[in-house]
Scaffold this motif. Structure first.
Motif, mmCIF file in Angstrom:
data_model
loop_
_atom_site.group_PDB
_atom_site.id
_atom_site.type_symbol
_atom_site.label_atom_id
_atom_site.label_comp_id
_atom_site.label_asym_id
_atom_site.label_seq_id
_atom_site.Cartn_x
_atom_site.Cartn_y
_atom_site.Cartn_z
ATOM 1 N N PRO A 62 0.987 -10.748 4.129
ATOM 2 C CA PRO A 62 2.040 -9.800 4.510
ATOM 3 C C PRO A 62 1.885 -8.477 3.762
ATOM 4 O O PRO A 62 1.734 -8.463 2.535
ATOM 5 N N THR A 63 1.928 -7.384 4.512
ATOM 6 C CA THR A 63 1.623 -6.069 3.941
ATOM 7 C C THR A 63 2.719 -5.070 4.280
ATOM 8 O O THR A 63 3.108 -4.926 5.442
ATOM 9 N N LEU A 64 3.183 -4.391 3.244
ATOM 10 C CA LEU A 64 4.127 -3.284 3.383
ATOM 11 C C LEU A 64 3.393 -1.994 3.055
ATOM 12 O O LEU A 64 2.687 -1.925 2.042
ATOM 13 N N MET A 65 3.554 -0.975 3.886
ATOM 14 C CA MET A 65 3.002 0.349 3.587
ATOM 15 C C MET A 65 4.149 1.343 3.439
ATOM 16 O O MET A 65 5.108 1.324 4.215
ATOM 17 N N ILE A 66 4.039 2.192 2.413
ATOM 18 C CA ILE A 66 5.047 3.219 2.147
ATOM 19 C C ILE A 66 4.352 4.573 2.061
ATOM 20 O O ILE A 66 3.321 4.709 1.393
ATOM 21 N N THR A 67 4.922 5.565 2.741
ATOM 22 C CA THR A 67 4.485 6.948 2.577
ATOM 23 C C THR A 67 5.727 7.827 2.513
ATOM 24 O O THR A 67 6.833 7.401 2.862
ATOM 25 N N GLY A 68 5.550 9.075 2.056
ATOM 26 C CA GLY A 68 6.635 10.041 2.035
ATOM 27 C C GLY A 68 6.505 11.022 3.183
ATOM 28 O O GLY A 68 5.397 11.339 3.630
ATOM 29 N N TYR A 113 -11.188 8.603 3.347
ATOM 30 C CA TYR A 113 -11.240 9.899 2.687
ATOM 31 C C TYR A 113 -11.716 11.013 3.635
ATOM 32 O O TYR A 113 -11.173 12.122 3.600
ATOM 33 N N PRO A 114 -12.719 10.793 4.487
ATOM 34 C CA PRO A 114 -13.081 11.863 5.421
ATOM 35 C C PRO A 114 -11.916 12.287 6.319
ATOM 36 O O PRO A 114 -11.699 13.488 6.543
ATOM 37 N N LEU A 115 -11.158 11.315 6.833
ATOM 38 C CA LEU A 115 -9.996 11.641 7.656
ATOM 39 C C LEU A 115 -8.950 12.376 6.830
ATOM 40 O O LEU A 115 -8.347 13.365 7.282
ATOM 41 N N TRP A 116 -8.731 11.910 5.599
ATOM 42 C CA TRP A 116 -7.750 12.547 4.724
ATOM 43 C C TRP A 116 -8.140 13.989 4.412
ATOM 44 O O TRP A 116 -7.284 14.882 4.390
ATOM 45 N N LEU A 117 -9.413 14.235 4.191
ATOM 46 C CA LEU A 117 -9.865 15.593 3.896
ATOM 47 C C LEU A 117 -9.571 16.542 5.063
ATOM 48 O O LEU A 117 -9.207 17.706 4.858
ATOM 49 N N GLU A 118 -9.706 16.056 6.292
ATOM 50 C CA GLU A 118 -9.350 16.873 7.449
ATOM 51 C C GLU A 118 -7.866 17.225 7.433
ATOM 52 O O GLU A 118 -7.477 18.365 7.709
ATOM 53 N N ILE A 139 0.873 -1.173 0.000
ATOM 54 C CA ILE A 139 0.000 0.000 0.000
ATOM 55 C C ILE A 139 0.905 1.216 0.000
ATOM 56 O O ILE A 139 1.624 1.468 0.972
ATOM 57 N N ALA A 140 0.923 1.960 -1.105
ATOM 58 C CA ALA A 140 1.831 3.102 -1.240
ATOM 59 C C ALA A 140 1.039 4.404 -1.317
ATOM 60 O O ALA A 140 0.187 4.565 -2.196
ATOM 61 N N ASN A 141 1.303 5.299 -0.354
ATOM 62 C CA ASN A 141 0.781 6.674 -0.417
ATOM 63 C C ASN A 141 -0.738 6.722 -0.521
ATOM 64 O O ASN A 141 -1.288 7.490 -1.302
ATOM 65 N N ALA A 142 -1.400 5.913 0.280
ATOM 66 C CA ALA A 142 -2.850 5.778 0.185
ATOM 67 C C ALA A 142 -3.528 6.181 1.492
ATOM 68 O O ALA A 142 -3.069 5.807 2.567
ATOM 69 N N PRO A 143 -4.640 6.902 1.399
ATOM 70 C CA PRO A 143 -5.417 7.191 2.605
ATOM 71 C C PRO A 143 -6.323 6.008 2.950
ATOM 72 O O PRO A 143 -6.863 5.352 2.065
ATOM 73 N N ASP A 168 4.345 13.794 2.118
ATOM 74 C CA ASP A 168 3.210 13.258 1.358
ATOM 75 C C ASP A 168 1.921 14.014 1.647
ATOM 76 O O ASP A 168 1.669 14.433 2.786
ATOM 77 N N GLU A 169 1.108 14.176 0.610
ATOM 78 C CA GLU A 169 -0.249 14.677 0.854
ATOM 79 C C GLU A 169 -1.036 13.690 1.705
ATOM 80 O O GLU A 169 -1.990 14.074 2.387
ATOM 81 N N VAL A 170 -0.668 12.412 1.661
ATOM 82 C CA VAL A 170 -1.225 11.420 2.580
ATOM 83 C C VAL A 170 -0.372 11.462 3.840
ATOM 84 O O VAL A 170 0.698 10.866 3.916
ATOM 85 N N THR A 171 -0.833 12.208 4.805
ATOM 86 C CA THR A 171 -0.078 12.442 6.030
ATOM 87 C C THR A 171 -0.041 11.180 6.900
ATOM 88 O O THR A 171 -0.831 10.255 6.701
ATOM 89 N N PRO A 172 0.862 11.145 7.893
ATOM 90 C CA PRO A 172 0.887 9.986 8.790
ATOM 91 C C PRO A 172 -0.469 9.696 9.429
ATOM 92 O O PRO A 172 -0.857 8.529 9.558
#
Length: 299
Positions: free
Chosen positions: A241-247, A139-144, A132-136, A250-254
């Motif tokens: 097994p799941t790997l998540m990547i964010t920057g 969406y409601p939480l992401w919009l906040e 899962i890369a750079n994904a919210p 990133d516009e997708v915040t922690p």
């Protein structure tokens, strides 16, 4: 030019067609990596560098989701046609048509990551692993969170954006110039933008049917049908097994990504310090290294 495909074409999807390309050889002993692009309404182009994994034995499948790129364009369809279930069905269909539904891995980027998580939550028997890369997750939480980071833009930028959004004039040059400030901070920090990313960016606006219906006029002004969508209630069902990547930028915040960490059993999260929303382009060597490690652990 990237790694040349070993096969490409289209497969039927109901009355429509889904375009795909394969790099490497399917059924060669290692599960293929199926790449699910963002948008919705973008194309595979900006993720083409992941095809380099084929040189190391992992076949890579890219495809354009219906409505864009090489797949069927349906500019007359309304928002009720463009649903999450449609794109989940398209992914399932592609896996069956290519004969890989019994053994594959999945990487989803941005919207594609949220879609891939929804796919994985159904526990398909052939899925071996997930990225899962750079994904919210919501969406409601992401919009906040988007509203918060918009306020941190240089003086006057968010005010310009808000003014045009309220007036419905998001197609103006002034809006697009202000939008660019956000994009260069939180979407792709490379200058100039890589050609593959630029190709996908312009594909969205060549036919914005899907993007406008489901997302909205920009990455950060989500007023389409996805504005209330969330996968948080499904995440505990993911059992691969799941790997998540964010920057880091990133516009997708922690906070936007945190539900994946909290709810997906055993998920591993890597944050790329020099990246925003495109770490596979902003830090490609590290990104491909993280994928290699994840894929090897699945063997």
């Amino acid at each position: 030019m990237g790694v040349p495909p070993s096969a490409k074409g289209t497969v039927p999807f109901g009355e429509h067609r889904t375009w795909y390309r394969v790099t490497g050889q399917l059924h060669s002993g290692r599960p293929p990596l199926v790449v699910v692009h963002g948008g919705p309404g973008s194309t595979h182009d900006y993720l083409q560098n992941l095809a380099a994994l084929a040189d190391e034995g992992w076949p890579v499948v890219h495809y354009d989701q219906i409505g864009n790129g090489g797949s069927s364009h349906l500019p007359d369809r309304g928002a009720d046609f463009w649903t999450v279930d449609l794109f989940l069905a398209e992914l399932d269909n592609l896996l069956r048509q290519l004969g890989i539904s019994d053994d594959y891995t999945l990487l989803g980027q941005s919207w594609g990551g949220t879609l891939a998580a929804a796919h994985a939550s159904a526990r398909p028997a052939g899925l071996r692993g997930l990225v899962i890369a750079n994904a919210p997750a919501s969406y409601p939480l992401w919009l906040e969170e988007l509203a918060r980071i918009r306020k941190e833009l240089p003086d006057g930028v968010n005010e310009t954006l808000l003014r045009h959004e309220a007036a419905g004039t998001t197609g103006t040059t002034e809006y697009h110039q202000a939008m660019q400030v956000f994009y260069e901070r939180h979407v792709c920090r490379l200058k100039p933008w890589p050609r593959d990313y630029t190709a996908s960016f312009y594909e969205v606006y060549n036919d914005p049917t899907v993007y406008y219906a489901m997302n909205g006029p920009s990455e950060f002004h989500v007023i389409g049908t996805l504005r209330d969508w969330s996968v948080t209630d499904r995440l505990a069902r993911i059992d691969v097994p799941t790997l998540m990547i964010t920057g880091r930028h990133d516009e997708v915040t922690p906070l936007s990504a945190q539900p994946f960490q909290d709810l997906v059993p055993g998920l591993r999260w890597e944050i790329f310090e020099e990246s925003s929303h495109m770490p596979h382009l902003e830090e490609p060597e590290r990104f491909l290294g993280a994928l290699r490690t994840h894929l090897r652990e699945l063997l």
